[in-house]
Motif scaffolding. Sequence first.
Motif, PDB file in Angstrom:
ATOM      1  N   LYS A   1      31.693 -46.054 -10.556  1.00 23.85           N
ATOM      2  CA  LYS A   1      30.808 -44.967 -10.146  1.00 23.85           C
ATOM      3  C   LYS A   1      30.648 -43.935 -11.262  1.00 23.85           C
ATOM      4  CE  LYS A   1      30.114 -41.609  -6.412  1.00 23.85           C
ATOM      5  NZ  LYS A   1      30.689 -41.013  -5.178  1.00 23.85           N
ATOM      6  N   MET A   2      31.756 -43.610 -11.944  1.00 16.08           N
ATOM      7  CA  MET A   2      31.695 -42.656 -13.050  1.00 16.08           C
ATOM      8  C   MET A   2      30.788 -43.177 -14.161  1.00 16.08           C
ATOM      9  SD  MET A   2      32.568 -39.871 -14.651  1.00 16.08           S
ATOM     10  CE  MET A   2      34.008 -39.154 -13.838  1.00 16.08           C
ATOM     11  N   ILE A   3      30.971 -44.441 -14.540  1.00 18.99           N
ATOM     12  CA  ILE A   3      30.164 -45.040 -15.609  1.00 18.99           C
ATOM     13  C   ILE A   3      28.702 -45.141 -15.184  1.00 18.99           C
ATOM     14  CG2 ILE A   3      29.764 -47.182 -16.901  1.00 18.99           C
ATOM     15  CD1 ILE A   3      32.815 -47.580 -16.869  1.00 18.99           C
ATOM     16  N   LEU A   4      28.465 -45.515 -13.935  1.00 16.09           N
ATOM     17  CA  LEU A   4      27.100 -45.635 -13.420  1.00 16.09           C
ATOM     18  C   LEU A   4      26.369 -44.297 -13.473  1.00 16.09           C
ATOM     19  CD1 LEU A   4      24.880 -47.270 -11.967  1.00 16.09           C
ATOM     20  CD2 LEU A   4      25.994 -46.670  -9.807  1.00 16.09           C
ATOM     21  N   ASN A   5      27.016 -43.222 -13.022  1.00 23.41           N
ATOM     22  CA  ASN A   5      26.396 -41.895 -13.016  1.00 23.41           C
ATOM     23  C   ASN A   5      26.025 -41.436 -14.417  1.00 23.41           C
ATOM     24  OD1 ASN A   5      26.618 -41.706 -10.236  1.00 23.41           O
ATOM     25  ND2 ASN A   5      28.558 -40.606 -10.280  1.00 23.41           N
ATOM     26  N   VAL A   6      26.958 -41.610 -15.346  1.00 25.68           N
ATOM     27  CA  VAL A   6      26.705 -41.176 -16.728  1.00 25.68           C
ATOM     28  C   VAL A   6      25.587 -42.014 -17.345  1.00 25.68           C
ATOM     29  CG1 VAL A   6      27.685 -40.927 -19.036  1.00 25.68           C
ATOM     30  CG2 VAL A   6      29.079 -40.373 -17.032  1.00 25.68           C
ATOM     31  N   THR A   7      25.607 -43.331 -17.099  1.00 25.22           N
ATOM     32  CA  THR A   7      24.571 -44.229 -17.643  1.00 25.22           C
ATOM     33  C   THR A   7      23.190 -43.840 -17.135  1.00 25.22           C
ATOM     34  OG1 THR A   7      26.150 -46.068 -17.784  1.00 25.22           O
ATOM     35  CG2 THR A   7      23.810 -46.625 -17.826  1.00 25.22           C
ATOM     36  N   LEU A   8      23.085 -43.555 -15.851  1.00 27.90           N
ATOM     37  CA  LEU A   8      21.786 -43.184 -15.269  1.00 27.90           C
ATOM     38  C   LEU A   8      21.271 -41.870 -15.841  1.00 27.90           C
ATOM     39  CD1 LEU A   8      22.283 -44.186 -11.521  1.00 27.90           C
ATOM     40  CD2 LEU A   8      20.946 -45.373 -13.265  1.00 27.90           C
ATOM     41  N   ILE A   9      22.183 -40.922 -16.073  1.00 28.71           N
ATOM     42  CA  ILE A   9      21.779 -39.635 -16.667  1.00 28.71           C
ATOM     43  C   ILE A   9      21.235 -39.854 -18.075  1.00 28.71           C
ATOM     44  CG2 ILE A   9      22.637 -37.427 -17.543  1.00 28.71           C
ATOM     45  CD1 ILE A   9      24.600 -37.431 -15.156  1.00 28.71           C
ATOM     46  N   ILE A  10      21.964 -40.643 -18.881  1.00 24.07           N
ATOM     47  CA  ILE A  10      21.537 -40.904 -20.261  1.00 24.07           C
ATOM     48  C   ILE A  10      20.222 -41.676 -20.280  1.00 24.07           C
ATOM     49  CG2 ILE A  10      22.131 -42.134 -22.393  1.00 24.07           C
ATOM     50  CD1 ILE A  10      25.073 -41.559 -21.721  1.00 24.07           C
ATOM     51  N   LEU A  11      20.099 -42.669 -19.404  1.00 21.26           N
ATOM     52  CA  LEU A  11      18.873 -43.461 -19.335  1.00 21.26           C
ATOM     53  C   LEU A  11      17.682 -42.587 -18.948  1.00 21.26           C
ATOM     54  CD1 LEU A  11      17.829 -46.364 -19.617  1.00 21.26           C
ATOM     55  CD2 LEU A  11      18.285 -46.702 -17.185  1.00 21.26           C
ATOM     56  N   THR A  12      17.885 -41.670 -18.022  1.00 19.10           N
ATOM     57  CA  THR A  12      16.819 -40.754 -17.605  1.00 19.10           C
ATOM     58  C   THR A  12      16.377 -39.864 -18.766  1.00 19.10           C
ATOM     59  OG1 THR A  12      17.681 -40.710 -15.337  1.00 19.10           O
ATOM     60  CG2 THR A  12      16.187 -38.935 -15.980  1.00 19.10           C
ATOM     61  N   ILE A  13      17.353 -39.368 -19.535  1.00 24.20           N
ATOM     62  CA  ILE A  13      17.033 -38.512 -20.692  1.00 24.20           C
ATOM     63  C   ILE A  13      16.229 -39.286 -21.732  1.00 24.20           C
ATOM     64  CG2 ILE A  13      18.029 -37.264 -22.654  1.00 24.20           C
ATOM     65  CD1 ILE A  13      20.395 -36.549 -20.796  1.00 24.20           C
ATOM     66  N   LEU A  14      16.665 -40.508 -22.060  1.00 24.88           N
ATOM     67  CA  LEU A  14      15.983 -41.316 -23.072  1.00 24.88           C
ATOM     68  C   LEU A  14      14.563 -41.683 -22.628  1.00 24.88           C
ATOM     69  CD1 LEU A  14      18.887 -43.737 -24.122  1.00 24.88           C
ATOM     70  CD2 LEU A  14      17.960 -41.810 -25.426  1.00 24.88           C
ATOM     71  N   ILE A  15      14.412 -42.056 -21.355  1.00 22.06           N
ATOM     72  CA  ILE A  15      13.092 -42.419 -20.840  1.00 22.06           C
ATOM     73  C   ILE A  15      12.170 -41.198 -20.811  1.00 22.06           C
ATOM     74  CG2 ILE A  15      11.848 -43.162 -18.764  1.00 22.06           C
ATOM     75  CD1 ILE A  15      14.211 -45.005 -18.164  1.00 22.06           C
ATOM     76  N   SER A  16      12.713 -40.039 -20.466  1.00 20.54           N
ATOM     77  CA  SER A  16      11.913 -38.809 -20.435  1.00 20.54           C
ATOM     78  C   SER A  16      11.404 -38.451 -21.826  1.00 20.54           C
ATOM     79  CB  SER A  16      12.748 -37.658 -19.871  1.00 20.54           C
ATOM     80  OG  SER A  16      13.160 -37.938 -18.542  1.00 20.54           O
ATOM     81  N   LEU A  17      12.278 -38.562 -22.824  1.00 20.98           N
ATOM     82  CA  LEU A  17      11.868 -38.282 -24.214  1.00 20.98           C
ATOM     83  C   LEU A  17      10.784 -39.257 -24.662  1.00 20.98           C
ATOM     84  CD1 LEU A  17      15.353 -37.573 -25.862  1.00 20.98           C
ATOM     85  CD2 LEU A  17      13.556 -35.903 -25.349  1.00 20.98           C
ATOM     86  N   SER A  18      10.972 -40.533 -24.325  1.00 21.86           N
ATOM     87  CA  SER A  18       9.976 -41.550 -24.681  1.00 21.86           C
ATOM     88  C   SER A  18       8.648 -41.265 -23.990  1.00 21.86           C
ATOM     89  CB  SER A  18      10.486 -42.937 -24.290  1.00 21.86           C
ATOM     90  OG  SER A  18       9.500 -43.920 -24.497  1.00 21.86           O
ATOM     91  N   ALA A  19       8.694 -40.857 -22.724  1.00 20.26           N
ATOM     92  CA  ALA A  19       7.468 -40.561 -21.972  1.00 20.26           C
ATOM     93  C   ALA A  19       6.713 -39.389 -22.588  1.00 20.26           C
ATOM     94  CB  ALA A  19       7.821 -40.269 -20.514  1.00 20.26           C
ATOM     95  N   ILE A  20       7.450 -38.375 -23.040  1.00 20.46           N
ATOM     96  CA  ILE A  20       6.803 -37.211 -23.673  1.00 20.46           C
ATOM     97  C   ILE A  20       6.093 -37.621 -24.958  1.00 20.46           C
ATOM     98  CG2 ILE A  20       7.263 -35.014 -24.843  1.00 20.46           C
ATOM     99  CD1 ILE A  20       9.560 -34.597 -22.802  1.00 20.46           C
ATOM    100  N   VAL A  21       6.777 -38.444 -25.775  1.00 19.87           N
ATOM    101  CA  VAL A  21       6.185 -38.916 -27.034  1.00 19.87           C
ATOM    102  C   VAL A  21       4.937 -39.753 -26.751  1.00 19.87           C
ATOM    103  CG1 VAL A  21       6.556 -40.394 -29.048  1.00 19.87           C
ATOM    104  CG2 VAL A  21       8.369 -38.855 -28.290  1.00 19.87           C
ATOM    105  N   LYS A  22       5.019 -40.656 -25.760  1.00 19.47           N
ATOM    106  CA  LYS A  22       3.873 -41.498 -25.407  1.00 19.47           C
ATOM    107  C   LYS A  22       2.712 -40.658 -24.880  1.00 19.47           C
ATOM    108  CE  LYS A  22       6.180 -45.845 -24.287  1.00 19.47           C
ATOM    109  NZ  LYS A  22       6.482 -46.824 -23.222  1.00 19.47           N
ATOM    110  N   PHE A  23       3.024 -39.649 -24.078  1.00 20.28           N
ATOM    111  CA  PHE A  23       1.962 -38.805 -23.525  1.00 20.28           C
ATOM    112  C   PHE A  23       1.238 -38.055 -24.638  1.00 20.28           C
ATOM    113  CE2 PHE A  23       0.604 -34.659 -21.795  1.00 20.28           C
ATOM    114  CZ  PHE A  23      -0.355 -35.115 -20.899  1.00 20.28           C
ATOM    115  N   ILE A  24       1.991 -37.538 -25.599  1.00 16.66           N
ATOM    116  CA  ILE A  24       1.378 -36.843 -26.744  1.00 16.66           C
ATOM    117  C   ILE A  24       0.472 -37.798 -27.511  1.00 16.66           C
ATOM    118  CG2 ILE A  24       1.866 -35.730 -28.959  1.00 16.66           C
ATOM    119  CD1 ILE A  24       4.428 -34.609 -27.666  1.00 16.66           C
TER     120      ILE A  24
END
Length: 366
Positions: free
Chosen positions: A11-34
């Motif tokens: 559960k600890m690893i899953l929570n941290v992984t999902l947070i990091i994945l969300t951050i990386l996808i959000s950054l990628s989405a911002i770059v793609k939108f620009i």
Amino acid sequence: MLKILEIYIGKMILNVTLIILTILISLSAIVKFIDQIRKVGQGEYSVGGAIFYVFLTIPRDVSIFFPMAMLLGVLIGLALLEYHKELMVIQLLGFSVLQIVYAVIKITMLMVLLIMIVNEYISPLCDQKARIYRSYMIYNRSSSPTIFSIQKNGLWIKDSNNFIFIERILGKNLLSGVNIYYIGPTGKLKFIYASMASFFKEDWTLFQVKEIDFREENQVNIKHFQNSTWKTHLTPNKLHLLALGPDSLSFVDLYKYTQYLKKIGQYSNYYEFHMWKKILYPISIIVMILTTLNFLSRYQYLFRSISTRIFIGFSFGMLFYLLEHIIGPLMLLKNISPLLGALTTSILFIIINLCIYYRNFLHHHF
């Protein structure tokens, strides 16, 4: 008790992984939108359309960023457990290092299976819809919603002795600007141009056809037809797969297209390489994580700082990613087996693992 501890670590690893994945996808989405903002105003493509396009590309980003997010999730998750002395308590309760690693592998495999489902069924579909939607809005808003442009420079295809250039796909069964160059056994050239091509049942029908035959020595024959039949192995489904590229295809589509290329005697290693990469995706992630954990555990006296461990782990992940994208394509250029090209990076990291174990064995016995 052991089952509860496994769930807690997972559960600890899953929570941290999902947070990091969300951050990386959000950054990628911002770059793609620009990047998409530059296309806003072309045809009917609006800001809302750009947001919708970026949203459809998220599943593909999930599969791209997952390996790095999983690696960092494992490292940071275990580091947090160690920082709060929970890892020590877990070991005092009888949970060995191997059991901790086993718990990490179990949660990793569970997430890998979920990502593979996304990779196989959701990501290709969304990626195709994104391309079709954007081109539909930019190029021809008033026509069928299946319209999409391939590229500004069109699409080149080799089919047996035919070299085909297609200016645009106007739907699943409709093409525009079809140029066919046929080279005969004696080396003579025949050129066919059709303004439109439509697929029905098993054959293409060409419309407004111009045929230029260079077979006669010192003579060129030019013929015009209202329509004619085009016999080819190239079906709309295969053309659609080719236009999208291997990264946007599922394993099943890659397998079918690879078999098609082999059937007509064309170069199939590139698509076969991507097919094997999808199959070996779980092995690659497991090997990368195990190598990183093994290295850090064997030399933990050198990396006591948590931030240093995370940096080392991140470096291992980047090294694995770069080697996968360099070694495989290089081996394809040398015409080496696509399977070996997809496996080589994992094999190298397994060798690194064995070297670390062997060095540790010598250290303890001599």
